[in-house]
Design an enzyme around this catalytic site. Structure first.
Site, PDB file in Angstrom:
ATOM      1  N   ARG A  63       0.224  -7.427  -4.790  1.00 52.56           N
ATOM      2  CA  ARG A  63      -1.065  -6.756  -5.008  1.00 52.56           C
ATOM      3  C   ARG A  63      -1.341  -6.575  -6.494  1.00 52.56           C
ATOM      4  NH1 ARG A  63       1.239  -4.663  -0.560  1.00 52.56           N
ATOM      5  NH2 ARG A  63       2.365  -3.144  -1.787  1.00 52.56           N
ATOM      6  N   GLU A 100      16.099   2.126  -2.246  1.00 51.97           N
ATOM      7  CA  GLU A 100      16.690   3.285  -1.589  1.00 51.97           C
ATOM      8  C   GLU A 100      17.869   2.831  -0.717  1.00 51.97           C
ATOM      9  OE1 GLU A 100      13.770   5.586   0.355  1.00 51.97           O
ATOM     10  OE2 GLU A 100      15.151   7.219   0.819  1.00 51.97           O
TER      11      GLU A 100
HETATM   12  P1  AMP Z   1       9.038   1.106  -6.697  1.00 52.91           P
HETATM   13  O1  AMP Z   1       9.926   0.009  -7.209  1.00 52.91           O
HETATM   14  O2  AMP Z   1       9.735   2.045  -5.805  1.00 52.91           O
HETATM   15  O3  AMP Z   1       8.292   1.787  -7.822  1.00 52.91           O
HETATM   16  O4  AMP Z   1       7.961   0.418  -5.765  1.00 52.91           O
HETATM   17  C1  AMP Z   1       6.858  -0.220  -6.323  1.00 52.91           C
HETATM   18  C2  AMP Z   1       6.446  -1.425  -5.529  1.00 52.91           C
HETATM   19  O5  AMP Z   1       6.541  -1.232  -4.123  1.00 52.91           O
HETATM   20  C3  AMP Z   1       5.000  -1.751  -5.837  1.00 52.91           C
HETATM   21  O6  AMP Z   1       4.902  -3.142  -6.068  1.00 52.91           O
HETATM   22  C4  AMP Z   1       4.234  -1.304  -4.622  1.00 52.91           C
HETATM   23  O7  AMP Z   1       3.327  -2.298  -4.235  1.00 52.91           O
HETATM   24  C5  AMP Z   1       5.249  -1.071  -3.534  1.00 52.91           C
HETATM   25  N1  AMP Z   1       5.226   0.292  -2.970  1.00 52.91           N
HETATM   26  C6  AMP Z   1       6.212   1.212  -3.060  1.00 52.91           C
HETATM   27  N2  AMP Z   1       5.919   2.327  -2.398  1.00 52.91           N
HETATM   28  C7  AMP Z   1       4.686   2.128  -1.875  1.00 52.91           C
HETATM   29  C8  AMP Z   1       3.794   2.936  -1.071  1.00 52.91           C
HETATM   30  N3  AMP Z   1       4.121   4.187  -0.669  1.00 52.91           N
HETATM   31  N4  AMP Z   1       2.611   2.419  -0.740  1.00 52.91           N
HETATM   32  C9  AMP Z   1       2.263   1.169  -1.135  1.00 52.91           C
HETATM   33  N5  AMP Z   1       3.045   0.369  -1.869  1.00 52.91           N
HETATM   34  C10 AMP Z   1       4.246   0.829  -2.241  1.00 52.91           C
END
Ligand code: AMP
Length: 175
Positions: A63, A100
């Protein structure tokens, strides 16, 4: 309605997607609404224009690509892709990062950035920050400099910003 409220109204919360316990922020209604998409792109462009103007926009799969390309176009920059392993066809550099439960990895083409290039990283959601931090490491391994990060949404309660020290990170909507 204020811009932020209007954008929030077009983000759909999906409980337990893709796994139990995750509240997924579905931005597809926002992307499908012309004025909202234009407002998001315009706000990122406005923030990073002028002194902060980058040479290149790095978009994070998938996205992030949808926001990176129009932002790049309006800033007069090109787009570089950071993708999941095995998707990029040329020689790549890889960074692993912890989730996680388990781990994942991201790749960039080894010749995608020039040393010293100023890079703006764009993604839809900043959650735990692992994805963005791995992307920063990829950019730096190619000798380029991350001068900014832009997100449509920051899930502040997950503390992802702490994993991005020393870089200007902006988010249009904070939860
Ligand atoms: P993180 O590495 O945990 O910061 O996750 C970021 C990536 O995961 C991004 O590319 C987001 O598109 C996706 N992502 C993580 N959590 C969500 C969420 N609650 N809703 C939508 N996309 C998420």
């Amino acid at each position: 309605m204020a811009l932020a409220d209007d954008l929030r109204a077009r983000i759909r919360d999906i409980p337990d997607f893709p796994t139990p316990g995750v509240l997924f922020k579905d931005i597809t209604p926002l992307l499908a609404h012309a004025d909202s998409l234009r407002a998001v792109v315009g706000a990122i462009v406005e923030h990073f224009d002028g002194d902060r103007r980058p040479d290149t926009i790095v978009g994070i799969e998938s996205r992030g690509f949808l926001l990176a390309a129009p932002v790049a176009d309006r800033l007069g920059a090109g787009v570089v892709l950071v993708r999941k392993p095995g998707k990029l066809p040329w020689r790549t550099v890889r960074e692993d990062y912890d989730l996680e439960y388990g781990s994942d990895a991201l790749e960039i083409h080894a010749d995608a950035l020039r040393p010293g290039e100023r890079v703006l990283v764009v993604d839809d959601v900043l959650a735990t920050g692992g994805t963005a931090a791995a992307t920063v490491r990829l950019v730096e391994r190619l000798g380029a400099e991350v001068t900014g990060l832009a997100f449509l949404i920051e899930l502040a309660f997950l503390g992802g910003r702490a994993r991005l020290p020393g870089v200007e990170a902006m988010a249009l909507l904070t939860y």
